[in-house]
Each structure stands twice: as structure tokens, then as C-alpha cells.
Design an enzyme around this catalytic site. Structure first.
Site, PDB file in Angstrom:
ATOM      1  N   GLU A 194       0.737  -1.224   0.343  1.00 50.38           N
ATOM      2  CA  GLU A 194      -0.335   0.184   0.077  1.00 50.38           C
ATOM      3  C   GLU A 194       0.630   1.728   0.007  1.00 50.38           C
ATOM      4  OE1 GLU A 194      -2.975  -0.754  -0.537  1.00 50.38           O
ATOM      5  OE2 GLU A 194      -3.341  -2.393   0.390  1.00 50.38           O
TER       6      GLU A 194
ATOM      7  N   CYS B 194      -6.935  -1.171   8.572  1.00 49.02           N
ATOM      8  CA  CYS B 194      -6.289  -0.953   8.261  1.00 49.02           C
ATOM      9  C   CYS B 194      -5.163   0.261   7.495  1.00 49.02           C
ATOM     10  CB  CYS B 194      -5.443  -2.677   7.163  1.00 49.02           C
ATOM     11  SG  CYS B 194      -5.719  -4.519   7.389  1.00 49.02           S
TER      12      CYS B 194
ATOM     13  N   HIS C 260      -0.500  -5.548   2.861  1.00 45.54           N
ATOM     14  CA  HIS C 260      -1.725  -6.172   3.422  1.00 45.54           C
ATOM     15  C   HIS C 260      -1.506  -8.124   3.069  1.00 45.54           C
ATOM     16  CE1 HIS C 260      -5.605  -3.662   3.468  1.00 45.54           C
ATOM     17  NE2 HIS C 260      -5.117  -4.345   4.289  1.00 45.54           N
TER      18      HIS C 260
END
Length: 195
Positions: A81, A143, A162
Site C-alpha cells: 500500500e 488497516c 496486506h
């Protein structure tokens, strides 16, 4: 160098959260002699996760903080991410709450980018048996919320990965090894930025 790693506790049907199992495995493996590594399990509770992240940055002041979360939709996929988003948090946490105004930091910027270039990382890493992808949307749940908060308090020196749920193909040991490979590459980037 101090690096900090977090995984998350149980939520919904995930009584064993692969993110925490992967972080525990990483801790057993280590990252070499120069890296002092601290780990913590964060609860799937917005306010508590935010308080812990604030504490990590104000008391430990790590070189890098890496958060690992479970992406339930990903089968054999690790997702790097790039940024955290401030608004749009309407989904309830395990306590049935969501953040005030649906946002992380009331006057914070709309999004914050990690100082780690995830696209470069993604291009430089290939793991056997698992695909890695690059993402700019961590999903507007705990998250993403934790990531944004960490980027905010850590001036961008945070990363979010993730991982898929555990399965016969994707074991905790396998994820620990994958994290080790990814994070060593991240730390190389940090070193280059410091020069």
C-alpha cells in the site's frame, strides 16, 4: 536502527489473523544484526489502534514502522500500500464504533504518501509462490485508518502490507519469509534516503 512491526488481532470470522501470525514469524527470523525489531498486536478498534500508533511514534521513534493487515479478499496475494486516506471510515470496528466524522485526523491532509516507494519495491521483488501487487487504496477500515495515522505521526516513515488469510498454501512461516524479503528491501530504500 529500530524498526517497529504490527499485526492485528481477531475480527469477524478470522479468529487467527494472518497478519499477526506473519509478524510473529518475522520476529523469529529477524532482519539482521543492525535491526532492533519490536512487534505489537493492534486491536481491530479504531481508537485503541490510533492510541497505540501515537505511542509507538512518540516513545520509540523508530526509523520505520511497518503495519501488516489481513486482506480477506486476497487469495495468494501480497499488497503493498502506497498511501493512507483520511476520510470515509463508516465501517464499524469490533466494538461497534467508527471514528468521529468518519476520519482519522480532523484537520489532517486528504491523503499521506509513504516515503517508501512501493512501486519501486514491487518492481524489485519477486517471491516464489505468491503474487505481489501495488495499491493506492488500503480499504477504509482499520488497516487504512492505522496506516494514515502512522504516516501522520511518523512523517511518512510508515509502510503497510496486506497479506492473504492463512491456508494450506499460505502458511505463517511462508508469510514470515515473504515479509523478511520485502522489509529488507524497504530498509535498503530507507538507507538510500538517509545518505
Amino acid at each position: 536502527h529500530l524498526s517497529f512491526f504490527s499485526g492485528f488481532g481477531p475480527f469477524r470470522q478470522y479468529l487467527v489473523n494472518s497478519s499477526w501470525e506473519a509478524v510473529k514469524e518475522l520476529s523469529k527470523r529477524g532482519l539482521g544484526e543492525n535491526i532492533n525489531l519490536h512487534i505489537m498486536q493492534l486491536p481491530v478498534v479504531y481508537q485503541k489502534a490510533k492510541e497505540q500508533v501515537f505511542k509507538i511514534w512518540t516513545t520509540l521513534q523508530p526509523l520505520l514502522t511497518v503495519h501488516v493487515g489481513l486482506a480477506s479478499s486476497a487469495k495468494a496475494l501480497i499488497i503493498l500500500e502506497q498511501c493512507g486516506k483520511n476520510k470515509g471510515y463508516q465501517e464499524m470496528d469490533v466494538c461497534g464504533l467508527h471514528p468521529e466524522g468518519g476520519c482519522c485526523i480532523l484537520d489532517g491532509p486528504e491523503q499521506i504518501e509513504s516515503t517508501i516507494n512501493m512501486k519501486t519495491l514491487w518492481k524489485n521483488i519477486s517471491l516464489e509462490g505468491i503474487d505481489i501487487i501495488f495499491s493506492r487504496d488500503a480499504g477504509r477500515y482499520i488497516c487504512d485508518y492505522t496506516y494514515y495515522t502512522s504516516l501522520y505521526y511518523g512523517n511518512g516513515r510508515a509502510a503497510f502490507i496486506h497479506v492473504p488469510p492463512l491456508s494450506t498454501a499460505v502458511t505463517a512461516d511462508f508469510l514470515g519469509k515473504a515479509l523478511q524479503t520485502i522489509i529488507l528491501e524497504m530498509l535498503k530504500q530507507c538507507g538510500e534516503q538517509q545518505k
